[in-house]
Design a protein around this motif. Structure first.
Motif, PDB file in Angstrom:
ATOM      1  N   GLU A 142       0.760  -1.292  -0.031  1.00 27.10           N
ATOM      2  CA  GLU A 142       0.146   0.129  -0.007  1.00 27.10           C
ATOM      3  C   GLU A 142       0.989   1.119   0.199  1.00 27.10           C
ATOM      4  O   GLU A 142       1.906   1.307   0.665  1.00 27.10           O
ATOM      5  CB  GLU A 142      -0.882  -0.141   1.281  1.00 27.10           C
ATOM      6  CG  GLU A 142      -0.181   0.104   2.494  1.00 27.10           C
ATOM      7  CD  GLU A 142      -0.941   0.225   3.782  1.00 27.10           C
ATOM      8  OE1 GLU A 142      -2.296   0.271   3.578  1.00 27.10           O
ATOM      9  OE2 GLU A 142      -0.507   0.208   4.843  1.00 27.10           O
ATOM     10  N   LEU A 143       0.226   2.449  -0.459  1.00 29.57           N
ATOM     11  CA  LEU A 143       0.945   3.561  -0.540  1.00 29.57           C
ATOM     12  C   LEU A 143       1.072   4.235   0.941  1.00 29.57           C
ATOM     13  O   LEU A 143      -0.090   4.160   1.589  1.00 29.57           O
ATOM     14  CB  LEU A 143       0.355   4.491  -1.502  1.00 29.57           C
ATOM     15  CG  LEU A 143       0.809   5.998  -1.298  1.00 29.57           C
ATOM     16  CD1 LEU A 143       2.284   6.253  -1.978  1.00 29.57           C
ATOM     17  CD2 LEU A 143      -0.192   6.986  -2.172  1.00 29.57           C
ATOM     18  N   ALA A 181      -1.255   8.246   2.953  1.00 32.25           N
ATOM     19  CA  ALA A 181      -2.603   7.215   3.323  1.00 32.25           C
ATOM     20  C   ALA A 181      -3.128   7.844   4.623  1.00 32.25           C
ATOM     21  O   ALA A 181      -2.409   8.558   5.532  1.00 32.25           O
ATOM     22  CB  ALA A 181      -1.702   5.993   3.788  1.00 32.25           C
ATOM     23  N   ASP A 182      -4.292   7.808   4.779  1.00 30.96           N
ATOM     24  CA  ASP A 182      -5.246   8.013   5.607  1.00 30.96           C
ATOM     25  C   ASP A 182      -4.641   7.694   7.205  1.00 30.96           C
ATOM     26  O   ASP A 182      -4.521   8.464   8.260  1.00 30.96           O
ATOM     27  CB  ASP A 182      -6.771   7.690   6.025  1.00 30.96           C
ATOM     28  CG  ASP A 182      -7.231   8.568   4.792  1.00 30.96           C
ATOM     29  OD1 ASP A 182      -8.398   8.175   4.108  1.00 30.96           O
ATOM     30  OD2 ASP A 182      -6.814   9.619   4.353  1.00 30.96           O
ATOM     31  N   SER A 183      -4.049   6.455   7.279  1.00 30.69           N
ATOM     32  CA  SER A 183      -3.645   5.711   8.621  1.00 30.69           C
ATOM     33  C   SER A 183      -2.380   6.517   8.981  1.00 30.69           C
ATOM     34  O   SER A 183      -2.010   6.194  10.200  1.00 30.69           O
ATOM     35  CB  SER A 183      -3.353   4.281   8.411  1.00 30.69           C
ATOM     36  OG  SER A 183      -2.482   4.199   7.182  1.00 30.69           O
ATOM     37  N   VAL A 184      -1.621   7.346   8.098  1.00 29.39           N
ATOM     38  CA  VAL A 184      -0.396   7.926   8.640  1.00 29.39           C
ATOM     39  C   VAL A 184      -0.554   9.447   8.744  1.00 29.39           C
ATOM     40  O   VAL A 184       0.591  10.086   9.090  1.00 29.39           O
ATOM     41  CB  VAL A 184       0.682   7.430   7.930  1.00 29.39           C
ATOM     42  CG1 VAL A 184       0.986   5.939   7.881  1.00 29.39           C
ATOM     43  CG2 VAL A 184       0.743   8.211   6.603  1.00 29.39           C
TER      44      VAL A 184
END
Length: 125
Positions: A46-47, A64-67
């Motif tokens: 994933e990016l 990425a939303d997660s980071v």
């Protein structure tokens, strides 16, 4: 030939920080987009973050939303190097991180993507 060499990975505790570095070397005329991807066991690559454009001052960045809010991507175009500053690390950030860069060589008219071999980041709780 073009080589992308990553460094800076390792083992860190939850909440800690790491900085990943990636330098493109070899037959490099110019480097446009540079980015970081990751792949955790059993998951797809994933990016993580992308910096679009050769010049850092005008480059657009995507995360990425997660980071978002924890990771920061930057580059030193003079050194063909991209960095990923990772703060507030979580166990779910554990993965192999891959550097990616669009590189123009002396043998090509356009830029083509190259990948680093990957570097392990492990976050322990």
């Amino acid at each position: 030939q073009v080589q992308l060499v990553e460094s800076g990975g390792g083992l860190v505790q939850t909440g800690g920080s790491l900085r990943l570095n990636c330098t493109a070397s070899g037959d490099v005329v110019s480097v446009s987009d540079m980015g970081w991807y990751r792949q955790a066991p059993g998951k797809r690559r994933e990016l993580v973050a992308l910096i679009i454009g050769e010049y850092s001052a005008r480059a657009r960045k995507r995360y990425a939303d997660s980071v978002k809010g924890r990771f920061t991507i930057s580059r030193d175009s003079a050194k063909n190097t991209v960095y990923l500053q990772m703060n507030g690390l979580k166990s779910e950030d554990t993965a192999i991180y891959y550097c990616n860069a669009d590189v123009r060589t002396s043998h090509t008219y356009g830029s083509y993507p190259y990948w680093g071999q990957g570097i392990q980041v492990t976050v322990s709780s």
